[in-house]
Scaffold this active site. Structure first.
Site, PDB file in Angstrom:
ATOM      1  N   LYS A 257       0.863  -1.190   0.000  1.00 14.08           N
ATOM      2  CA  LYS A 257       0.000   0.000   0.000  1.00 14.08           C
ATOM      3  C   LYS A 257       0.894   1.233   0.000  1.00 14.08           C
ATOM      4  O   LYS A 257       1.788   1.362   0.832  1.00 14.08           O
ATOM      5  CB  LYS A 257      -0.924   0.003   1.222  1.00 14.08           C
ATOM      6  CG  LYS A 257      -1.735   1.297   1.388  1.00 14.08           C
ATOM      7  CD  LYS A 257      -2.772   1.218   2.512  1.00 14.08           C
ATOM      8  CE  LYS A 257      -3.388   2.588   2.805  1.00 14.08           C
ATOM      9  NZ  LYS A 257      -4.383   2.563   3.910  1.00 14.08           N
ATOM     10  N   LYS A 269     -10.012  12.789   8.442  1.00 12.77           N
ATOM     11  CA  LYS A 269      -9.626  12.266   9.750  1.00 12.77           C
ATOM     12  C   LYS A 269      -9.573  13.401  10.775  1.00 12.77           C
ATOM     13  O   LYS A 269      -9.239  14.530  10.413  1.00 12.77           O
ATOM     14  CB  LYS A 269      -8.226  11.637   9.666  1.00 12.77           C
ATOM     15  CG  LYS A 269      -8.156  10.295   8.986  1.00 12.77           C
ATOM     16  CD  LYS A 269      -6.733   9.765   9.027  1.00 12.77           C
ATOM     17  CE  LYS A 269      -6.605   8.461   8.244  1.00 12.77           C
ATOM     18  NZ  LYS A 269      -7.370   7.344   8.819  1.00 12.77           N
ATOM     19  N   ASP A 280       1.455   5.949   5.832  1.00 15.62           N
ATOM     20  CA  ASP A 280       0.494   5.081   5.150  1.00 15.62           C
ATOM     21  C   ASP A 280       1.072   4.441   3.878  1.00 15.62           C
ATOM     22  O   ASP A 280       0.361   3.760   3.141  1.00 15.62           O
ATOM     23  CB  ASP A 280      -0.790   5.871   4.838  1.00 15.62           C
ATOM     24  CG  ASP A 280      -2.041   5.012   4.925  1.00 15.62           C
ATOM     25  OD1 ASP A 280      -1.981   3.928   5.532  1.00 15.62           O
ATOM     26  OD2 ASP A 280      -3.085   5.430   4.375  1.00 15.62           O
ATOM     27  N   ASP A 339     -12.170   7.500   3.520  1.00 16.51           N
ATOM     28  CA  ASP A 339     -11.002   7.127   4.333  1.00 16.51           C
ATOM     29  C   ASP A 339     -10.677   5.638   4.210  1.00 16.51           C
ATOM     30  O   ASP A 339      -9.638   5.190   4.680  1.00 16.51           O
ATOM     31  CB  ASP A 339     -11.251   7.517   5.797  1.00 16.51           C
ATOM     32  CG  ASP A 339      -9.967   7.585   6.613  1.00 16.51           C
ATOM     33  OD1 ASP A 339      -8.869   7.537   5.991  1.00 16.51           O
ATOM     34  OD2 ASP A 339     -10.054   7.682   7.846  1.00 16.51           O
ATOM     35  N   GLU A 341      -9.528   4.170   1.724  1.00 16.18           N
ATOM     36  CA  GLU A 341      -8.948   4.382   0.394  1.00 16.18           C
ATOM     37  C   GLU A 341      -7.955   3.298   0.003  1.00 16.18           C
ATOM     38  O   GLU A 341      -7.811   2.976  -1.177  1.00 16.18           O
ATOM     39  CB  GLU A 341      -8.261   5.757   0.348  1.00 16.18           C
ATOM     40  CG  GLU A 341      -6.822   5.816   0.898  1.00 16.18           C
ATOM     41  CD  GLU A 341      -6.710   5.491   2.378  1.00 16.18           C
ATOM     42  OE1 GLU A 341      -7.735   5.617   3.080  1.00 16.18           O
ATOM     43  OE2 GLU A 341      -5.616   5.107   2.830  1.00 16.18           O
ATOM     44  N   ARG A 343      -7.927   0.062   0.309  1.00 18.38           N
ATOM     45  CA  ARG A 343      -8.500  -1.109  -0.370  1.00 18.38           C
ATOM     46  C   ARG A 343      -8.922  -0.778  -1.794  1.00 18.38           C
ATOM     47  O   ARG A 343      -8.936  -1.647  -2.657  1.00 18.38           O
ATOM     48  CB  ARG A 343      -9.675  -1.649   0.456  1.00 18.38           C
ATOM     49  CG  ARG A 343     -10.819  -0.694   0.590  1.00 18.38           C
ATOM     50  CD  ARG A 343     -11.788  -1.090   1.693  1.00 18.38           C
ATOM     51  NE  ARG A 343     -11.258  -0.834   3.029  1.00 18.38           N
ATOM     52  CZ  ARG A 343     -11.917  -1.065   4.156  1.00 18.38           C
ATOM     53  NH1 ARG A 343     -13.132  -1.610   4.115  1.00 18.38           N
ATOM     54  NH2 ARG A 343     -11.385  -0.792   5.311  1.00 18.38           N
TER      55      ARG A 343
HETATM   56  N1  BES Z   1      -4.500   4.265   6.806  1.00 15.46           N
HETATM   57  C1  BES Z   1      -5.686   4.014   7.526  1.00 15.46           C
HETATM   58  C2  BES Z   1      -5.537   2.910   8.587  1.00 15.46           C
HETATM   59  C3  BES Z   1      -4.614   3.187   9.745  1.00 15.46           C
HETATM   60  C4  BES Z   1      -5.125   3.584  10.962  1.00 15.46           C
HETATM   61  C5  BES Z   1      -3.253   2.970   9.643  1.00 15.46           C
HETATM   62  C6  BES Z   1      -4.282   3.792  12.034  1.00 15.46           C
HETATM   63  C7  BES Z   1      -2.408   3.184  10.712  1.00 15.46           C
HETATM   64  C8  BES Z   1      -2.928   3.589  11.910  1.00 15.46           C
HETATM   65  C9  BES Z   1      -6.780   3.580   6.566  1.00 15.46           C
HETATM   66  O1  BES Z   1      -6.747   4.146   5.315  1.00 15.46           O
HETATM   67  C10 BES Z   1      -8.082   3.983   7.175  1.00 15.46           C
HETATM   68  O2  BES Z   1      -8.292   5.158   7.324  1.00 15.46           O
HETATM   69  N2  BES Z   1      -8.933   3.016   7.504  1.00 15.46           N
HETATM   70  C11 BES Z   1     -10.206   3.278   8.080  1.00 15.46           C
HETATM   71  C12 BES Z   1     -11.206   2.353   7.455  1.00 15.46           C
HETATM   72  C13 BES Z   1     -12.637   2.667   7.812  1.00 15.46           C
HETATM   73  C14 BES Z   1     -13.030   4.006   7.263  1.00 15.46           C
HETATM   74  C15 BES Z   1     -13.518   1.587   7.251  1.00 15.46           C
HETATM   75  C16 BES Z   1     -10.099   3.030   9.574  1.00 15.46           C
HETATM   76  O3  BES Z   1      -9.418   2.111   9.999  1.00 15.46           O
HETATM   77  O4  BES Z   1     -10.701   3.807  10.312  1.00 15.46           O
HETATM   78 ZN    ZN Z   2      -4.895   4.714   4.642  1.00 16.63          ZN
HETATM   79 MN    MN Z   3      -7.705   6.025   5.255  1.00 18.17          MN
END
Ligand code: BES
Ligand code: ZN
Ligand code: MN
Length: 487
Positions: A257, A269, A280, A339, A341, A343
Site C-alpha cells: 500500500k 480524519k 500510510d 477514508d 482508500e 482497499r
Molecule cells: N491508513 C488508515 C488505517 C490506519 C489507521 C493505519 C491507524 C495506521 C494507523 C486507513 O486508510 C483507514 O483510514 N482506515 C479506516 C477504514 C474505515 C473508514 C472503514 C479506519 O481504519 O478507520
Molecule cells: Zn490509509
Molecule cells: Mn484512510
C-alpha cells in the site's frame, strides 16, 4: 555500519566495547575467545556488583585492555531469538552512549546451543537496527560513533559465519532504508518521490514507473478515484527481480500500500489520527526494502513488486462519499467512506498483479485501525486464501520477529459490504473492520494463492522499541526476505 566476524588476528582497538553475556543459571559469563588474563578480575567485580545475569542488567568493567560489558540474558528457558536481538540492541545503544568505536559481541557457545545461524543473524542485525536514527533534519546531531560491530564466535562454522555477518548487515541496512522512506515527511515523499526512491534504492532490479495516463488507460478506477483529491499525480511502480538460476521458482508478487499521505479525503480524519499518516506508505516501503537486498542475497525465486502510490486528499476534485468507482476488474464500488482508500487502490493493484498468474501474492498494507484494536501495535494481522502460504509466512514470522497472527476470513461478514447501487461498498461497520477489509481485497485476487498482511499497528511506533527508535519500523522487510529465501 559494518557487521563482521572478529578473528583473533585482529586486536580490538582500545576504544572498543567488548560485550559478554550471562544466563541466570550460570555462575560466570561465557568467555568465548576473550583472553584468560581478565577472568579473575572480572569475576571479582561481578561478585561485588552482585550481578546474577538478570535480563536487561549489565555491569561495565574497565580493564587495561579495554572496556568490557557483561550483560544479563535472563533465564535460559525463557530465551529465544528475540531476546538475542534485544540484548544486542542494549549493548549497541550502550556503546553509542560511551562513544565506543567498535563493538565486539561474544555470544560464545550460547548461540551455538539452539539455532546458530539465526542467532548470529539476529545479533548482527539488531546492532545496526538499534543504532538507526532519522536525523536528516537534526542539524546539530552528532554522527553515530560506532564504525563496526563484530560477532566473535568459535570457528566451528568457518566461512558461513562471515556470510551471516554480511547478510545481517545488508538486511538491517534495507530495514533502515525502509524506515527512512516512512519517516520522511509526506511533502517530500510524494508519489513521484516514492517512485524515484524505488528506482534508486534497488540495484540489480528492473523498475518501471507508470504515470497517471497509464493508470487511466489501464482503467484503474480505484487508484484514479483516490488520487483525484490531490494536486500530485499518482504513480504506479512495478519492480522485477530475476534470479540467475536456470529454473527459478515463483514468480511471487509483493504488493505494498503506497498512500504517501492519508488525510481521510472528504471523510476527513480528526487531527490526532492524521498526525502519523505519512506512514500510510509503509507497505510500499517494506516492498522496496525487500527488493533492495535481492541482488545481494540471491533467492532462487522470481519476484515482482507492485505499488500504487498516491495521496488521499480532500481537494476540490476529490472523490465523494456516494460516488461509484469502476475498478479495473469491472467490479463497481460505492464509496461510503473516502477514508477506506487503501482497499480501493489495492483492488486495482491486486487485480493487475493476479493477471500475470504468479505462484503467490502477498500484500502489506497499513489498512485498518480495527486491526490495531484487535492485535495492538506490535503484531500484524495475517489473512489469506491459501493455508500453505499462511504457514510459510508464519514460519518466517517466528524466525524474524516481525510478528504475525492469523485472522479468520469469515465469509458471513461479506454481507457488511453489500451496496444497494453497486457490487460492493468500500467500508463496512465498526465491528470486524480488519476482516471486512480483507474480504473486500479477496474479491480481486481471483484464484491466485494470496496473503494480506495488515500492518497498521506495527508499521510505525510512537514509543521507542528495543531495536527501533520512534517512527517507521521497517516491519515486513525481514519477514518477506526470509520468506523468499525459504520458498
Ligand atoms: N491508513 C488508515 C488505517 C490506519 C489507521 C493505519 C491507524 C495506521 C494507523 C486507513 O486508510 C483507514 O483510514 N482506515 C479506516 C477504514 C474505515 C473508514 C472503514 C479506519 O481504519 O478507520
Ligand atoms: Zn490509509
Ligand atoms: Mn484512510
Amino acid at each position: 555500519m559494518k557487521i563482521g566476524i572478529w578473528s583473533a588476528k585482529v586486536a580490538p582497538k582500545s576504544e572498543a566495547l567488548i560485550c559478554l553475556f550471562q544466563f541466570e543459571e550460570d555462575k560466570s559469563p561465557a568467555w568465548g575467545l576473550l583472553a584468560d588474563r581478565f577472568h579473575g578480575e572480572i569475576q571479582k567485580i561481578l561478585g561485588l556488583e552482585q550481578f546474577k545475569g538478570k535480563e536487561g542488567k549489565s555491569v561495565l568493567i574497565h580493564t587495561g585492555g579495554g572496556r568490557i560489558l557483561v550483560a544479563g540474558l535472563g533465564k535460559r528457558s525463557a530465551f529465544d531469538l528475540e531476546k538475542w536481538r534485544q540484548a544486542a540492541a542494549r549493548a549497541a545503544r550502550r556503546s553509542r552512549e560511551m562513544k565506543a568505536k567498535e563493538l565486539l559481541l561474544i555470544p560464545a557457545d550460547h548461540a551455538v546451543l539452539a539455532d546458530t545461524e539465526n542467532a548470529l543473524l539476529a545479533l548482527g542485525e539488531a546492532v545496526s537496527l538499534a543504532l538507526y536514527r532519522y536525523d536528516r533534519y537534526l542539524k546539530d546531531e552528532e554522527a553515530s560513533e560506532l564504525a563496526a560491530a563484530y560477532l566473535v564466535t568459535s570457528h566451528r562454522l568457518g566461512r558461513r559465519e562471515a556470510e551471516l555477518a554480511s547478510k545481517a548487515q545488508v538486511l538491517a541496512e534495507a530495514v533502515n532504508a525502509a524506515r527512512t522512506l516512512i519517516n520522511e515527511p509526506a511533502s517530500t515523499m510524494t508519489p513521484e518521490d516514492l517512485a524515484r526512491a524505488a528506482q534508486s534504492l534497488t540495484p540489480g532490479v528492473e523498475v518501471m514507473v507508470h504515470d497517471e495516463k497509464w493508470i487511466q488507460r489501464m482503467k484503474m478506477g480505484g487508484v484514479m478515484g483516490v488520487a483525484r483529491g490531490s494536486h500530485r499525480p499518482p504513480r504506479f511502480i512495478e519492480l522485477r527481480y530475476k534470479p540467475r538460476t536456470k529454473s527459478p521458482k515463483g514468480p511471487i508478487a509483493l504488493i505494498g500500500k503506497g498512500i504517501t499521505f492519508d488525510s481521510g479525503g472528504l471523510s476527513l480524519k480528526p487531527a490526532k489520527s492524521m498526525e502519523t499518516m505519512k506512514s500510510d506508505m509503509s507497505g510500499a516501503a517494506a516492498v522496496i526494502g525487500t527488493f533492495r537486498v535481492l541482488k545481494e542475497l540471491k533467492p532462487e525465486v522470481e519476484v515482482r513488486g507492485y505499488i500504487a502510490a498516491t495521496e488521499n486528499m480532500p481537494g476540490g476534485n476529490a472523490y465523494k462519499p456516494g460516488d461509484v468507482l469502476v475498478t479495473m476488474s469491472g467490479k463497481t464500488i460505492e464509496v461510503n467512506n473516502t477514508d477506506a482508500e487503501g482497499r480501493l487502490t489495492l483492488a486495482d493493484v491486486l487485480y493487475h498483479a493476479a493477471q500475470a498468474k504468479p505462484k503467490a501474492m502477498i500484500d502489506l498494507a497499513t489498512l485498518t485501525g480495527a486491526c490495531v484494536v484487535a492485535l495492538g501495535e506490535r503484531i500484524a494481522g495475517l489473512f489469506g486464501n491459501d493455508e500453505k502460504l499462511i504457514q510459510g509466512l508464519s514460519a518466517s514470522s517466528n524466525r524474524t520477529g516481525d510478528k504475525l497472527w492469523a485472522m479468520p476470513m469469515e465469509d458471513d461478514y461479506k454481507d457488511l459490504l453489500k451496496s444497494d447501487i453497486a457490487d460492493m461498498k468500500n467500508a463496512g461497520e465498526r465491528y470486524a473492520g480488519s476482516i471486512t477489509a480483507a474480504l473486500f481485497l479477496k474479491e480481486f485476487v481471483g484464484s491466485v494463492p494470496w496473503a494480506h498482511i495488515d500492518i497498521a499497528g506495527p508499521a510505525f511506533t510512537e514509543k521507542e522499541l528495543p531495536y527501533c527508535p520512534k517512527g517507521g519500523t521497517g516491519f515486513g522487510v525481514r519477514l518477506l526476505v526470509d520468506y523468499l529465501l525459504h520458498v
